[in-house]
Design an enzyme around this catalytic site. Structure first.
Site, PDB file in Angstrom:
ATOM      1  N   GLU A   1      36.622  35.216  41.193  1.00 45.07           N
ATOM      2  CA  GLU A   1      36.349  33.798  40.435  1.00 45.07           C
ATOM      3  C   GLU A   1      34.808  33.563  41.598  1.00 45.07           C
ATOM      4  O   GLU A   1      35.119  34.032  42.923  1.00 45.07           O
ATOM      5  CB  GLU A   1      36.984  32.690  40.778  1.00 45.07           C
ATOM      6  CG  GLU A   1      37.050  31.590  40.322  1.00 45.07           C
ATOM      7  CD  GLU A   1      37.382  29.934  41.311  1.00 45.07           C
ATOM      8  OE1 GLU A   1      37.139  29.269  40.918  1.00 45.07           O
ATOM      9  OE2 GLU A   1      39.171  30.292  41.969  1.00 45.07           O
TER      10      GLU A   1
ATOM     11  N   LYS B   1      34.428  26.267  34.436  1.00 44.16           N
ATOM     12  CA  LYS B   1      35.563  25.950  34.862  1.00 44.16           C
ATOM     13  C   LYS B   1      35.725  24.584  34.342  1.00 44.16           C
ATOM     14  O   LYS B   1      35.178  23.937  35.212  1.00 44.16           O
ATOM     15  CB  LYS B   1      36.254  25.758  36.367  1.00 44.16           C
ATOM     16  CG  LYS B   1      37.169  25.881  36.388  1.00 44.16           C
ATOM     17  CD  LYS B   1      37.462  26.674  38.365  1.00 44.16           C
ATOM     18  CE  LYS B   1      38.765  26.750  38.645  1.00 44.16           C
ATOM     19  NZ  LYS B   1      38.948  26.693  39.992  1.00 44.16           N
TER      20      LYS B   1
ATOM     21  N   CYS C   1      41.082  30.691  36.995  1.00 37.99           N
ATOM     22  CA  CYS C   1      41.860  30.550  38.472  1.00 37.99           C
ATOM     23  C   CYS C   1      42.562  29.475  38.104  1.00 37.99           C
ATOM     24  O   CYS C   1      43.540  29.152  36.828  1.00 37.99           O
ATOM     25  CB  CYS C   1      41.000  29.975  39.253  1.00 37.99           C
ATOM     26  SG  CYS C   1      42.030  30.354  41.033  1.00 37.99           S
TER      27      CYS C   1
END
Length: 271
Positions: free
Chosen positions: A40, A108, A140
């Protein structure tokens, strides 16, 4: 498809260092690797409110341009994270590049505590084809929500790619989550995490992994920098989906009841 995971250390706020490491990983990837997956926000590290404007880059900026050229030279597809600047709005973004072409970008959608106030959450899911395989991206914290991977499953995903920045003490959480997300959607899942120390005393948990469509671990890294490689056989998707298909057999549009026996109330909940 030969997939390689680059479980690397990184430096928050040091794009030059991280880019150099990413380019070295691309140059030294195994012969036959088709897809190389990084952690990430790997290129920029994790920004703060104070430095996000200086660190974040547009997707056609210098860092991804350099990654694309290096990937093209090796005939690679690369999934890698970056702090994205889109006209002054900042996103925790992962891109899937095939050489210099950006096949897919994903912002995200579920922001972790340290993301909030720094990034704007993404507002959509998407999949694309890579060598005939339908691929989706997650980042994540997204994998702790079954709905995220399910959204990709509903879009036909056969491979879930997760760029990860998971830290202690949450390593076991993501080990469980990535196995569940693969099983629930009967898709392969690959997750590449960071290792080593980050700003603010964080210690990244490693544990990069590849999971098959039945939810079984095919490989799992430890806590040290490493490169893991595996060939994915997508014929196993048909085997996993032969006797049952979760997406087709689920029965969600049903009413639910919450019964309170202490006061005699009975409430009908309509989804």
């Amino acid at each position: 498809m030969q997939v390689e995971l680059a479980q690397l250390t990184g430096r928050d706020g040091d794009t030059a260092h991280n880019l150099a490491q990413a380019l070295e990983a691309i140059a030294s990837c195994q012969v036959g690797t088709r897809l190389l997956v990084f952690p990430e926000t790997y290129l920029t590290g994790f920004p703060t409110v104070d430095n996000i404007a200086a660190l974040a880059e547009p997707l056609d900026g210098p860092s991804l341009t350099a990654i694309g050229r290096a990937a093209a030279a090796r005939g690679l597809a690369v999934a890698i994270g970056i702090a994205e600047n889109d006209g002054g709005s900042f996103y925790n973004t992962t891109v899937l590049m095939d050489g210099t072409n950006i096949l897919l970008k994903y912002r995200k959608t579920h922001l972790w505590a340290s993301d909030r106030g720094v990034f704007t959450p993404g507002d959509r899911y998407a999949t694309t084809l890579l060598d005939g395989v339908r691929v989706g991206l997650l980042v994540c914290f997204d994998i702790e929500f079954p709905e995220s991977a399910r959204a990709l499953g509903e879009l036909g995903a056969e491979l879930l790619i997760v760029t990860n920045g998971n830290m202690d003490p949450y390593g076991p959480t993501h080990r469980t989550a990535i196995m569940a997300r693969a099983m629930e959607n009967q898709a392969y899942a690959v997750m590449s995490n960071r290792v080593g120390e980050g700003d603010g005393g964080l210690v990244f948990a490693g544990g990069s992994a590849v999971v098959d469509p039945n939810g079984s671990l095919l490989l799992e890294a430890g806590r040290e920098p490493c490169r893991q490689s595996i060939a994915l056989d997508f014929q196993r998707l048909a085997e996993a989906r032969r006797d049952y298909r979760y997406l087709e057999e689920r029965r969600m549009p049903l009413p639910g009841e919450r019964v309170d026996h202490t006061n005699g109330l009975r409430e009908l909940l309509i989804p």
